[in-house]
Write an enzyme that holds these catalytic residues in place. Sequence first.
Site, PDB file in Angstrom:
ATOM      1  CB  CYS A 231      45.593 -21.674  18.291  1.00  0.00           C
ATOM      2  SG  CYS A 231      44.215 -20.526  18.147  1.00  0.00           S
TER       3      CYS A 231
ATOM      4  CG  HIS B  84      46.154 -19.287  23.520  1.00  0.00           C
ATOM      5  ND1 HIS B  84      47.098 -19.839  22.685  1.00  0.00           N
ATOM      6  CD2 HIS B  84      44.983 -19.330  22.831  1.00  0.00           C
ATOM      7  CE1 HIS B  84      46.511 -20.191  21.544  1.00  0.00           C
ATOM      8  NE2 HIS B  84      45.228 -19.903  21.605  1.00  0.00           N
ATOM      9  CD  GLU B  85      41.517 -19.673  24.570  1.00  0.00           C
ATOM     10  OE1 GLU B  85      40.823 -19.101  23.709  1.00  0.00           O
ATOM     11  OE2 GLU B  85      42.202 -20.684  24.327  1.00  0.00           O
TER      12      GLU B  85
ATOM     13  CG  HIS C 127      42.007 -16.012  20.416  1.00  0.00           C
ATOM     14  ND1 HIS C 127      42.369 -16.195  19.101  1.00  0.00           N
ATOM     15  CD2 HIS C 127      42.343 -17.158  21.056  1.00  0.00           C
ATOM     16  CE1 HIS C 127      42.904 -17.411  18.960  1.00  0.00           C
ATOM     17  NE2 HIS C 127      42.907 -18.012  20.125  1.00  0.00           N
TER      18      HIS C 127
HETATM   19 NI    NI Z   1      43.591 -19.997  20.266  1.00  0.00          NI
END
Ligand code: NI
Length: 177
Positions: A99, A141-142, A145
């Site tokens: 990341c 993953h995105e 966030h």
């Molecule tokens: Ni990330």
Amino acid sequence: MIRDVLRMGDPRLWQPSAPVKRFGTPELESLLQDLRDTMAAQTGAGLAAPQIAVPLQVVIFGVEKSARYPDAPPVPYTELINPVLTPLSDEMEDGWEGCLSVPGLRGVVPRYTELRYEGFDGQGAKIAREVSGFHARVAQHECDHLLGILYPMRMRDFTRFGFTDIVFPELADAAAD
Ligand code: NI
């Protein structure tokens, strides 16, 4: 414009992001451009607006052939706003992640193998896809966030968490993190 990427420990990364209310605006286009420029400068696989200190539900991702992820299959370049993820089964698989907000480290993270994601592009056109494997991993993953979650918070085995140049010495020259 290339923006600074917040790093883990900054409390802004733990905040949930708000939905985008208006599409096709100059402000949204400017945000998307900054995300593109910043992701390209860092050769990342994806970037979420809160990583550049904008608390809105906007992510971009895509992988052609990345020095940071040489074994990753391609993921089509996608700009996804107000995303909703729905796993298509309970099946999960482990895979390595990095990341841009956690520079220099990689860790193994369990993710849903198959999922559906829905959302909108910058003009407000609907996007809906069923994806699997690395594409599904990058989307999870995105979108994490946007919930204020960084990948180490999803890890289960901290023996598979380490510095990139130690865990993947063959990447040491190719990857800044
Ligand atoms: Ni990330």
